[in-house]
Design an enzyme around this catalytic site. Structure first.
Site, PDB file in Angstrom:
ATOM      1  N   LYS A 175       0.856  -1.187   0.000  1.00  0.00           N
ATOM      2  CA  LYS A 175       0.000   0.000   0.000  1.00  0.00           C
ATOM      3  C   LYS A 175       0.889   1.232   0.000  1.00  0.00           C
ATOM      4  O   LYS A 175       1.561   1.537   0.980  1.00  0.00           O
ATOM      5  CB  LYS A 175      -0.929   0.048   1.213  1.00  0.00           C
ATOM      6  CG  LYS A 175      -1.981   1.145   1.004  1.00  0.00           C
ATOM      7  CD  LYS A 175      -2.604   1.665   2.251  1.00  0.00           C
ATOM      8  CE  LYS A 175      -1.778   2.655   3.000  1.00  0.00           C
ATOM      9  NZ  LYS A 175      -1.539   3.945   2.301  1.00  0.00           N
ATOM     10  N   GLU A 249       8.599   0.225  11.682  1.00  0.00           N
ATOM     11  CA  GLU A 249       9.680   1.230  11.603  1.00  0.00           C
ATOM     12  C   GLU A 249       9.027   2.586  11.787  1.00  0.00           C
ATOM     13  O   GLU A 249       8.293   3.044  10.908  1.00  0.00           O
ATOM     14  CB  GLU A 249      10.379   1.158  10.237  1.00  0.00           C
ATOM     15  CG  GLU A 249      11.142  -0.123   9.986  1.00  0.00           C
ATOM     16  CD  GLU A 249      12.425  -0.226  10.797  1.00  0.00           C
ATOM     17  OE1 GLU A 249      12.802   0.763  11.471  1.00  0.00           O
ATOM     18  OE2 GLU A 249      13.037  -1.301  10.768  1.00  0.00           O
ATOM     19  N   CYS A 283      13.353   9.949   9.012  1.00  0.00           N
ATOM     20  CA  CYS A 283      13.186   9.358  10.343  1.00  0.00           C
ATOM     21  C   CYS A 283      14.507   9.330  11.094  1.00  0.00           C
ATOM     22  O   CYS A 283      14.531   9.393  12.306  1.00  0.00           O
ATOM     23  CB  CYS A 283      12.609   7.956  10.215  1.00  0.00           C
ATOM     24  SG  CYS A 283      13.600   6.891   9.153  1.00  0.00           S
ATOM     25  N   GLU A 381       9.063  14.546  17.315  1.00  0.00           N
ATOM     26  CA  GLU A 381       9.624  14.475  15.965  1.00  0.00           C
ATOM     27  C   GLU A 381       8.984  15.600  15.152  1.00  0.00           C
ATOM     28  O   GLU A 381       7.764  15.640  14.992  1.00  0.00           O
ATOM     29  CB  GLU A 381       9.288  13.118  15.338  1.00  0.00           C
ATOM     30  CG  GLU A 381       9.897  12.943  13.967  1.00  0.00           C
ATOM     31  CD  GLU A 381       9.495  11.625  13.329  1.00  0.00           C
ATOM     32  OE1 GLU A 381       8.290  11.311  13.298  1.00  0.00           O
ATOM     33  OE2 GLU A 381      10.388  10.930  12.830  1.00  0.00           O
TER      34      GLU A 381
HETATM   35  P1  NAD Z   1       1.756   7.913   8.697  1.00  0.00           P
HETATM   36  O1  NAD Z   1       1.853   7.010   9.871  1.00  0.00           O
HETATM   37  O2  NAD Z   1       0.734   8.972   8.719  1.00  0.00           O
HETATM   38  O3  NAD Z   1       1.470   7.054   7.372  1.00  0.00           O
HETATM   39  C1  NAD Z   1       2.340   6.043   6.930  1.00  0.00           C
HETATM   40  C2  NAD Z   1       1.569   5.082   6.049  1.00  0.00           C
HETATM   41  O4  NAD Z   1       0.624   4.368   6.842  1.00  0.00           O
HETATM   42  C3  NAD Z   1       0.751   5.740   4.942  1.00  0.00           C
HETATM   43  O5  NAD Z   1       0.751   4.892   3.825  1.00  0.00           O
HETATM   44  C4  NAD Z   1      -0.640   5.831   5.565  1.00  0.00           C
HETATM   45  O6  NAD Z   1      -1.659   5.866   4.580  1.00  0.00           O
HETATM   46  C5  NAD Z   1      -0.695   4.547   6.360  1.00  0.00           C
HETATM   47  N1  NAD Z   1      -1.523   4.553   7.566  1.00  0.00           N
HETATM   48  C6  NAD Z   1      -1.746   5.579   8.428  1.00  0.00           C
HETATM   49  N2  NAD Z   1      -2.507   5.160   9.455  1.00  0.00           N
HETATM   50  C7  NAD Z   1      -2.750   3.845   9.257  1.00  0.00           C
HETATM   51  C8  NAD Z   1      -3.475   2.840   9.979  1.00  0.00           C
HETATM   52  N3  NAD Z   1      -4.106   3.124  11.131  1.00  0.00           N
HETATM   53  N4  NAD Z   1      -3.513   1.581   9.480  1.00  0.00           N
HETATM   54  C9  NAD Z   1      -2.867   1.276   8.335  1.00  0.00           C
HETATM   55  N5  NAD Z   1      -2.188   2.184   7.592  1.00  0.00           N
HETATM   56  C10 NAD Z   1      -2.126   3.453   8.061  1.00  0.00           C
HETATM   57  O7  NAD Z   1       3.228   8.498   8.482  1.00  0.00           O
HETATM   58  P2  NAD Z   1       3.724   9.514   7.359  1.00  0.00           P
HETATM   59  O8  NAD Z   1       3.355  10.889   7.757  1.00  0.00           O
HETATM   60  O9  NAD Z   1       3.331   9.039   6.008  1.00  0.00           O
HETATM   61  O10 NAD Z   1       5.316   9.321   7.466  1.00  0.00           O
HETATM   62  C11 NAD Z   1       6.109  10.009   8.351  1.00  0.00           C
HETATM   63  C12 NAD Z   1       6.491   9.122   9.531  1.00  0.00           C
HETATM   64  O11 NAD Z   1       7.165   7.955   9.067  1.00  0.00           O
HETATM   65  C13 NAD Z   1       7.472   9.798  10.460  1.00  0.00           C
HETATM   66  O12 NAD Z   1       7.075   9.575  11.789  1.00  0.00           O
HETATM   67  C14 NAD Z   1       8.789   9.082  10.175  1.00  0.00           C
HETATM   68  O13 NAD Z   1       9.705   9.103  11.221  1.00  0.00           O
HETATM   69  C15 NAD Z   1       8.328   7.711   9.859  1.00  0.00           C
HETATM   70  N6  NAD Z   1       9.357   6.979   9.099  1.00  0.00           N
HETATM   71  C16 NAD Z   1      10.060   5.999   9.740  1.00  0.00           C
HETATM   72  C17 NAD Z   1      11.061   5.310   9.063  1.00  0.00           C
HETATM   73  C18 NAD Z   1      11.836   4.216   9.732  1.00  0.00           C
HETATM   74  O14 NAD Z   1      12.478   3.441   9.025  1.00  0.00           O
HETATM   75  N7  NAD Z   1      11.812   4.102  11.048  1.00  0.00           N
HETATM   76  C19 NAD Z   1      11.338   5.643   7.733  1.00  0.00           C
HETATM   77  C20 NAD Z   1      10.611   6.645   7.119  1.00  0.00           C
HETATM   78  C21 NAD Z   1       9.609   7.312   7.819  1.00  0.00           C
END
Ligand code: NAD
Length: 479
Positions: A175, A249, A283, A381
């Site tokens: 997704k 992650e 991240c 963050e």
């Molecule tokens: P987000 O959690 O809003 O969304 C991430 C993904 O999850 C999107 O595809 C979203 O549509 C989906 N999603 C959101 N809520 C969901 C749920 N309840 N069930 C299933 N899917 C869901 O995050 P974002 O704003 O897209 O990304 C930024 C975040 O990602 C930051 O916190 C960053 O630190 C983190 N990140 C972590 C890593 C790592 O490797 N640790 C790498 C990149 C980004």
């Protein structure tokens, strides 16, 4: 403008079941850059069914791992010819400066493919001594993996999940994030050309509801998620109800510890990259800069000078160092956090507002001095171009501050004494930490302590996250 009106399911581009579309907005022009179908639950059902069928009824999962490795190697080679195209496509969707993007958004995923392609001799079955005779310890693919990715490094996130899943012999429903769904189409084209069998990779662009539906889908065996800690907690809870394996992650707020003996003039340029890469939307960004009181002013001055000289502008211009944030909501969130920092008494030494650009969701690259680690700008963050410089009194204090965080994803130590730097690194509660440079080692496990995640990606461990373990006690009489 790129219009994708179908979905990659079962190796073919098929019509979506609904009529909804997702508009991808270019954060620099604020114009629509492309559209994709907004997947429905029926599309997810079809994607999971295709992945299920491929896993259950074809020879995919039992093929020699060397064949799967060859597919990854061919995919990596195919990226070579599309490097600029992919970097530009990602910049257009989320604002990453293309100069950084060629490395961070394209070369890095290629290196992950190369690493996993190198595991073509991985032994899925080994023999150990058992109580009565030999025991075979087998690693078997879990089945259908649901992979949910964020927008900040979309190709990297797609590959960090799909490559080890392929090597494990799993099939995948990916997704993609609603902000950055276009590059996943390119990835599918590349894998198809590389010989990936139909149905191994299925892609459903969509928002959180589609993601939530996928997580608990009865046809899914394994969930792998990268994104915010808040969403990760919800996903872990949903997966926990089903006892479904899940890798998470999540967010980070990593500390860069600058020791007294460090050479500030060599550290600061590296920290600009490590702290502000991808417009701060990383991240692993080193956003808490820990400097000893004796070096504090020197560090603040050097950071301020370097950050105020950064070139802000069109992310497609190779000279640009800081582009716009992914969305207006993200820009507003970052500006709110900057206000909180000011209200808490931190001092802005550069930036703090919006640059003079006639369009685009920009925030000035910003340095805060006089930051106390308890302030929200040090604990939350921010996911934008904001660095906080925090003083420490001695080494123990630096380690205490580094560990005083809900997160534990990355970190760096900067010192003239490399061995001592490694000793400090051993005391920081974090999943990845580097001495005198910033790096992610693709052959080694990557992931978070505390609220930064659960489980590990990358390295052989990243593939093993898609494998079950089975023990077969062999007939003692046969041995
Ligand atoms: P987000 O959690 O809003 O969304 C991430 C993904 O999850 C999107 O595809 C979203 O549509 C989906 N999603 C959101 N809520 C969901 C749920 N309840 N069930 C299933 N899917 C869901 O995050 P974002 O704003 O897209 O990304 C930024 C975040 O990602 C930051 O916190 C960053 O630190 C983190 N990140 C972590 C890593 C790592 O490797 N640790 C790498 C990149 C980004």
């Amino acid at each position: 403008m790129i219009v994708q009106d179908r979905l990659y399911i079962g190796g073919e581009l098929v019509a979506p079941s609904g009529s909804g579309i997702i508009e991808v907005i270019n954060p620099y022009t604020e114009q629509v850059a492309g559209t994709v179908p907004d997947s429905t639950e029926a599309d997810v059902d079809a994607a999971v069914a295709a992945a299920r069928r491929t896993f259950d009824t074809t020879d995919w999962s039992t093929r020699p791992v060397s064949e799967r490795a060859e597919i990854l190697a061919r995919a990596s080679a195919l990226i070579d010819g599309r490097m600029d195209e992919i970097a530009q496509l990602i910049s257009t969707q989320m604002g990453s400066p293309v100069g950084w993007g060629v490395f961070g958004q394209v070369l890095a995923p290629k290196m992950i493919l190369d690493f996993y392609a190198g595991l073509g001799d991985y032994e899925f079955e080994t023999i150990r001594a058992g109580m009565f005779g030999p025991v075979a310890v087998r690693r078997e693919p879990m089945g259908v993996a649901a992979a949910i990715v964020p927008w900040n490094v979309p190709m990297f996130e797609n590959v960090i999940k799909v490559a080890p899943a392929i090597m494990a012999g799993c099939t995948v429903v990916l997704k993609s994030a609603p902000e950055t769904p276009l590059d996943a189409y390119v990835l599918h084209e590349i894998f198809a050309e590389a010989g990936l069998p139909s149905g191994v990779l299925n892609i459903v662009p969509g928002g959180r509801e589609v993601g939530a539906y996928l997580v608990t889908h009865p046809g899914v065996d394994k969930v792998t998620f990268t994104g915010s800690t808040a969403a990760g907690m919800k996903i872990a809870a949903a997966a926990g109800e089903l006892l479904r394996p899940v890798t998470l992650e999540l967010g980070g707020k990593s500390a860069a510890i600058i020791c007294d003996d460090a050479d500030v003039s060599t550290v600061v340029p590296q920290l600009i990259d490590a702290g502000l890469m991808n417009n701060g939307q990383a991240c692993v960004a080193q956003t808490r800069i820990l400097a000893s009181r004796s070096k504090y002013d020197e560090v603040v001055d050097a950071l301020t000078e370097a950050v105020s000289a950064l070139v802000i502008g069109d992310p497609l211009d190779p000279a640009t160092q800081v582009g716009p944030l992914v969305a207006s909501r993200q820009r507003d969130r970052v500006l709110d956090l900057i206000d909180q920092g000011k209200n808490d008494g931190a001092r802005i030494t550069t930036g703090g507002g919006r640059p003079d650009q006639d369009k685009g969701w920009f925030v000035d690259p910003t340095v805060f001095a006089d930051v106390d680690n308890s302030m929200s700008i040090a604990q939350q963050e921010i996911f934008g171009p904001v660095l906080s410089v925090i003083p420490f009194s001695d080494e123990a204090d630096a380690i205490r501050i580094a560990n005083d965080s809900p997160y534990g994803l990355s970190g760096t130590v900067w010192t003239a004494d490399a061995d001592h730097g490694a000793d400090i690194a051993r005391q920081v509660k974090t999943g990845t930490i580097a001495v005198n440079h910033f790096a992610m080692a693709f052959g080694a496990p990557f992931g978070g302590y505390k609220h930064s995640g659960l489980g590990r990606e990358l390295g052989p461990e990243g593939m093993e996250a898609y494998l079950e373990t089975k023990t077969i006690s062999l007939d003692p009489a046969a041995g």
